[in-house]
Design a protein around this motif. Structure first.
Motif, PDB file in Angstrom:
ATOM      1  N   GLU A 164      -7.504  -0.541   5.588  1.00 17.17           N
ATOM      2  CA  GLU A 164      -6.705  -1.676   6.056  1.00 17.17           C
ATOM      3  C   GLU A 164      -5.355  -1.203   6.582  1.00 17.17           C
ATOM      4  O   GLU A 164      -4.848  -1.717   7.592  1.00 17.17           O
ATOM      5  CB  GLU A 164      -6.506  -2.671   4.911  1.00 17.17           C
ATOM      6  CG  GLU A 164      -5.779  -3.942   5.320  1.00 17.17           C
ATOM      7  CD  GLU A 164      -5.674  -4.946   4.195  1.00 17.17           C
ATOM      8  OE1 GLU A 164      -5.428  -6.129   4.484  1.00 17.17           O
ATOM      9  OE2 GLU A 164      -5.837  -4.543   3.019  1.00 17.17           O
ATOM     10  N   ASN A 223      -6.765   1.250  -0.269  1.00 16.09           N
ATOM     11  CA  ASN A 223      -6.837   0.369   0.909  1.00 16.09           C
ATOM     12  C   ASN A 223      -6.342   1.065   2.171  1.00 16.09           C
ATOM     13  O   ASN A 223      -5.723   0.445   3.041  1.00 16.09           O
ATOM     14  CB  ASN A 223      -6.033  -0.921   0.684  1.00 16.09           C
ATOM     15  CG  ASN A 223      -6.605  -1.793  -0.402  1.00 16.09           C
ATOM     16  OD1 ASN A 223      -7.827  -1.857  -0.596  1.00 16.09           O
ATOM     17  ND2 ASN A 223      -5.741  -2.451  -1.150  1.00 16.09           N
ATOM     18  N   ILE A 227       0.821  -1.210   0.000  1.00 18.74           N
ATOM     19  CA  ILE A 227       0.000   0.000   0.000  1.00 18.74           C
ATOM     20  C   ILE A 227       0.855   1.259   0.000  1.00 18.74           C
ATOM     21  O   ILE A 227       0.560   2.252  -0.677  1.00 18.74           O
ATOM     22  CB  ILE A 227      -0.950   0.005   1.226  1.00 18.74           C
ATOM     23  CG1 ILE A 227      -1.919  -1.178   1.161  1.00 18.74           C
ATOM     24  CG2 ILE A 227      -1.700   1.328   1.335  1.00 18.74           C
ATOM     25  CD1 ILE A 227      -2.762  -1.346   2.419  1.00 18.74           C
TER      26      ILE A 227
END
Length: 528
Positions: free
Chosen positions: A513, A510, A474
């Motif tokens: 997360e 994301n 990420i």
């Protein structure tokens, strides 16, 4: 360079360490039973041994030629084969060594940018880095004393499997909490009879005066009220003015958040865009080099600027730099409590022992000395006879440096490895050295403007291997996007009317997360 610089070159961050001992390390350490290690005093071993050590080199001298290491080898009876690639190549060389298995006995001075927390966890799990906590308990009384006195820091150096794989640099210097400070041009403040601002509105008004009232007195409109290089040094102070502590993950009252997608961050961008549009922030901020910044400072064209010391930018003497006050943390319309982000108190990754090391007990004893007051001074300043000597009354006397060196720092970098890299030691003021007026000035400014408002953005955390893998996937795109958009928003290339689109893009990466992983890691730290 002056005395105040000598200590800070080795600075990591203020903190102290602690550890939890474990009888079941889960790793086998290869120890040579034929070599007896003396638990106290010197030499460490009666029979000479040789170890291999890998560290980043700064290029000022070969480590084998450094008087500090030569004398310490004589004291300990431990010799070294040094591998010291340039700092710029060190991470690559270290990774290749891990991959090949041809890794040195000791990894020294790497720091978290080279020996990352994720690498500690991964190579510790594989058994390549050995646990240190039991070795510390038996062979490292100076480190153990620090552990016992400061158990909270154990949370920050103990990995998720309960072991310590790396020792930190501990900074107990009065200025250890500093990020790169900002400084006002004192001559300009005097010319305008102006005070140091304490709010964002006051700062705006002062920057306008810097722009319009010719404070450098040359009759030209050449003043640059505020500047930086890529916002890398001023950012912390300005986001703090809008209630944020980090340009990324931060903790607020036990909750983890990603600051660059908050409304606070939008307010920061709005303010900086206003400064940019009105010519108060240098238009070359996102394109200039540090050398260009310093050239402007030496031409007396800058009103507010970042650097470790103001005279690094202005070219003034320390005596003149006492007139340049430090930036005061700001309140703003959205936060009435000024804050300044400070370092978390410790830099990890400075000393690790690998499973190739046949003498881990001697190795931990070797490094333990540098965590004592005497050993820290020895590592930082070198042996007597180079930077200092003691007179007949036992008073410490500073010595003149050899003429071929431009500064005492250049000379010091040839004497000791504690120069330009994070070394395993306690960094503190050298006892017996009288403070200069500049040191006293820095102490006062630090107490008033850093210590009074400083907050650590988030504790030092370790992630599991699985968490680290997700974060890695990420983080690269996320950080690149946020960095690009910061510059575009501030310069007006991207209008702030596109803020919602910006947040939606981050959400699509994301981010939920990502934040959840750090929240779990923080919760582990808080409950450990």
């Amino acid at each position: 360079m002056k005395k105040s610089l000598k200590v800070l070159t080795a600075v990591g961050c203020l903190g102290v360490i602690a550890a939890c001992s474990s009888n079941d390390t889960g790793n086998d350490t290869t120890s040579n039973p034929d070599v007896e290690v003396n638990k106290e005093g010197f030499p460490i071993v009666d029979e000479e041994i040789t170890l291999s050590l890998m560290a980043p080199g700064t290029g000022l001298a070969e480590w084998k030629d450094m008087p500090t290491l030569q004398e310490y080898s004589e004291m300990t009876n431990i010799q070294f084969d040094y591998t010291t690639p340039p700092s710029s190549d060190f991470a690559t060389r270290l990774n290749l060594s891990f991959a090949s298995g041809d890794i040195a006995d000791i990894i020294y001075g790497a720091g978290t940018s080279n020996l990352t927390p994720g690498m500690e966890v991964d190579y510790g799990r594989q058994g390549i880095l050995i646990p240190l906590e039991d070795l510390i308990a038996e062979y490292a009384p100076n480190i153990q004393r620090l552990l016992d006195e400061n158990p909270e820091i154990a949370k920050s150096i103990t990995t998720v499997d309960g072991h310590i794989y790396s020792l930190p640099v501990i900074n107990q210097h009065p200025h250890a909490g500093w990020a790169v400070p900002m400084w006002y041009n004192g001559e300009w403040l005097d010319a305008l009879d102006a005070d140091v601002p304490t709010t964002t509105d006051e700062l705006y008004d002062l920057l306008v005066r810097f722009r319009d009232e010719d404070p450098n007195g040359n009759g030209e409109a050449d003043e640059i009220p505020l500047l930086d290089v890529q916002m890398n040094s001023t950012r912390k102070a300005f986001i703090a003015a809008f209630g944020m502590k980090e340009w990324g993950i931060e903790e607020v009252d036990g909750e983890v958040r990603y600051a660059p997608m908050t409304d606070n961050y939008k307010e920061y961008l709005t303010y900086m865009n206003k400064l940019y549009e009105e010519g108060l922030l240098d238009p070359e901020t996102f394109s200039q080099s540090d050398e260009q910044k310093k050239a402007k400072g030496q031409d007396n064209r800058i009103g507010l600027f970042p650097d470790w010391f103001s005279f690094f930018t202005t070219g003034q003497t320390e005596e003149e730099a006492v007139n340049n006050p430090m930036f005061h943390p700001l309140s703003s319309p959205i936060t009435d409590e000024p804050l300044i982000p400070i370092n978390p108190g410790i830099t990890r990754g400075t000393f690790s022992i690998t499973n190739n090391n046949e003498h881990p007990e001697a190795s931990i004893r070797w490094v333990d000395y540098f965590y004592s007051d005497e050993g820290a001074d020895f590592l930082n300043q070198g042996p007597e006879g180079y930077l200092f000597e003691f007179d007949e009354n036992g008073e410490r006397v500073e010595l003149e440096i050899p003429s071929q060196y431009e500064s005492s720092e250049d000379y010091r970098g040839t004497l000791t490895p504690a120069y330009g890299i994070p070394t395993p030691t306690v960094v503190q003021r050298v006892e017996g050295v009288e403070l200069s007026p500049f040191d006293e000035f820095l102490d006062a400014e630090t107490a008033e403007k850093v210590d009074a408002f400083g907050e650590v953005p988030i504790p030092l955390l370790y992630l599991t291997n699985e968490e680290q893998e997700i974060v890695n996937t990420i983080e690269v795109d996320l950080q690149s996007y946020v960095e690009q958009l910061e510059a575009r928003f501030i310069t007006g290339v991207e209008p702030l009317s596109n803020w919602d689109k910006y947040v939606e893009t981050i959400e699509s990466m994301n981010i939920e997360e990502y934040v959840d992983i750090y929240q779990e890691a923080y919760d582990r730290w808080a409950s450990s």
